[in-house]
Write a protein that holds these residues in place. Structure first.
Motif, short mmCIF file in Angstrom:
data_model
loop_
_atom_site.label_atom_id
_atom_site.label_comp_id
_atom_site.label_asym_id
_atom_site.label_seq_id
_atom_site.Cartn_x
_atom_site.Cartn_y
_atom_site.Cartn_z
N VAL A 91 4.82 0.22 4.98
CA VAL A 91 4.17 0.36 3.66
C VAL A 91 4.92 1.37 2.81
CG1 VAL A 91 2.09 1.18 2.47
CG2 VAL A 91 1.87 -0.34 4.44
N TYR B 201 0.65 -4.57 -2.86
CA TYR B 201 1.42 -4.61 -1.62
C TYR B 201 1.24 -5.96 -0.93
CZ TYR B 201 2.43 -3.74 3.35
OH TYR B 201 2.89 -3.81 4.63
N TYR C 259 8.17 0.03 1.50
CA TYR C 259 7.97 -0.86 0.35
C TYR C 259 7.74 -0.05 -0.92
CZ TYR C 259 7.70 -5.46 2.62
OH TYR C 259 7.99 -6.63 3.25
N ARG D 99 4.14 -8.80 -0.15
CA ARG D 99 4.36 -9.32 1.21
C ARG D 99 4.26 -10.84 1.23
NH1 ARG D 99 3.53 -6.16 5.95
NH2 ARG D 99 3.68 -8.21 6.94
N GLN E 210 -3.85 -2.31 5.00
CA GLN E 210 -2.61 -1.69 5.48
C GLN E 210 -1.96 -0.86 4.39
OE1 GLN E 210 1.16 -4.11 6.55
NE2 GLN E 210 -0.06 -4.03 8.44
N GLY E 211 -2.00 -1.36 3.16
CA GLY E 211 -1.42 -0.62 2.05
C GLY E 211 -2.04 0.75 1.86
#
Length: 403
Positions: free
Chosen positions: A30, A81, A33, A85, A207-208
């Protein structure tokens, strides 16, 4: 309402999939990114020593997500995010090879993104993040908003080029309508809540959010002993508590989920011992938390690692907005929207009650971590509730810093 976790899953390990989603490797990815986002900067971790002394704890640290990626809330980390993805994964399938984030603006990837439409329901902040992510990659976005979402929040989403679709009813009604329409039209649903058969994408959204706690832990001299996080469908609370459980194991802090009393779907699920949907009642001022059914993935995490669940009232949320805007002594001022300071409202409520304090082991040595989940995402509403504009609060912060 205040209750300690007595669900049958309490203190069980996270299931393997959830541990992977919220674990260290995923969180590192993360943050990688984020380095490709033009306006990325770590948000401030703010110490409030005067307030800590006032309520009788050792330290209070608040991560100020009102400054995240230009969107004014922690949601900036999740929806965009997930969109990135998903676009890269679709590009990988089309091109027959792995496609990494550094290729996001390549002609090949943008051509594939242009064929995609992402859709979601929102109270305001998640939709803004999904719309921003779609604009960033060149995809289309369709954002469903229920009747309670203010025109100001709708306009803030629409400026990213999203198609706005009004839905009668509540947030949960807009979630169902978004899923129905998106499925029928072949759009990709990027929801921050999950249900049976739809878990992976909400997991990516959660998750972000792990970037928040990773940034905070790097700045703290000692890890927190207590964490209070507000909850709508549960995504942010589950992301923070789940990551802490993976990273710290048995040494993880005491974790408390805080719900609005008028939309306490997480607390009521904890009371029942399993995920339930609650009835829609009177609207809450904590608009970003007005949800009536928990996310399946979030509940699966929270039922295992949350130590206590509690509610706060309307006046509690507004009082914290004002307290953060007008702090005591030399504490810095902070702009917190209607839902932003709800974790702090929970802490203040616990600190004033001997029984709750004892149940959580909260005392003068406790180090408390909180998240201001949003700034003034509806500036007119903020001024109405606080009696000051967000700009005046920010200006006063600078003046106090120079004094």
């Amino acid at each position: 309402m205040f209750l300690v976790n007595s669900t049958s899953d309490y203190k069980k390990p996270l299931i393997a999939g959830d541990a992977d989603t919220l674990g260290v490797d995923a969180a590192v990815e993360v943050e990688r990114y984020l380095t490709f986002r033009d306006n990325h900067a770590e948000t401030p971790l703010v110490s409030l020593p005067a307030l800590a002394t006032e309520i009788g704890v050792g330290a209070i640290h608040i991560k100020d997500e009102g400054q995240r990626l230009g969107l004014g809330s922690f949601k900036a980390l999740g929806g965009s995010y997930a969109v990135i993805r998903l676009v890269l994964e679709e590009a990988g399938r089309s091109l027959g090879r792995n496609v990494d984030v550094f290729e996001l603006q390549s002609p090949e990837v943008r051509a594939i993104a242009k064929t995609m439409t992402v859709a979601c329901a929102t109270d305001g902040n998640h939709g803004r993040s999904v719309a921003q992510g779609a604009q960033l990659v060149g995809a289309k976005a369709a954002i469903f908003v229920h009747s309670g979402v203010s025109d100001e929040r709708v306009a803030a989403i629409a400026r990213f080029g999203a198609d706005m679709i009004r839905v009668d009813g509540t947030y949960d009604d807009s979630v169902r309508e978004a899923a129905r329409v998106a499925t029928g039209r072949g759009w990709t649903i990027v929801s921050d809540t999950s249900w049976p058969g739809y878990e992976r994408i909400p997991g990516l959204v959660m998750q972000g959010y792990t970037a928040i706690v990773r940034e905070a832990l790097r700045e703290m001299q000692e890890p927190p002993s207590h964490v209070f996080v507000q909850s709508g469908v549960g995504g942010i609370a589950a992301a923070i508590s789940g990551h802490l459980a993976v990273v710290m194991g048995e040494d993880r802090p005491t974790f408390v989920v805080v719900d609005p009393a008028r939309a306490a779907c997480i607390v009521e699920s904890a009371k029942a011992g399993y995920l339930i949907k609650i009835d829609h009642g009177e609207p809450t001022v904590m608009a970003m938390l007005e949800c009536y059914e928990p996310s399946l993935v979030a509940w699966r995490v929270l039922s295992r690692v949350t130590d206590a669940f509690m509610t706060v009232d309307e006046d509690d949320a507004v009082a914290v907005m004002r307290k953060l805007a007008n702090p005591a002594d030399n504490d810095p001022a902070m702009v917190a929207g209607e839902s932003g300071g709800v974790g702090l409202a929970g802490l203040i409520k616990v600190a004033s009650d001997p029984g709750m304090k004892a149940a959580l082991g909260l005392d003068q040595a406790s180090r408390v971590f909180l998240i201001n989940t949003e700034g003034a995402t509806d500036p007119k509403k903020y001024e109405e509730l606080v009696g000051r504009t967000p700009e005046s609060v920010v200006a006063n912060t600078f003046e106090r810093a120079k004094a």
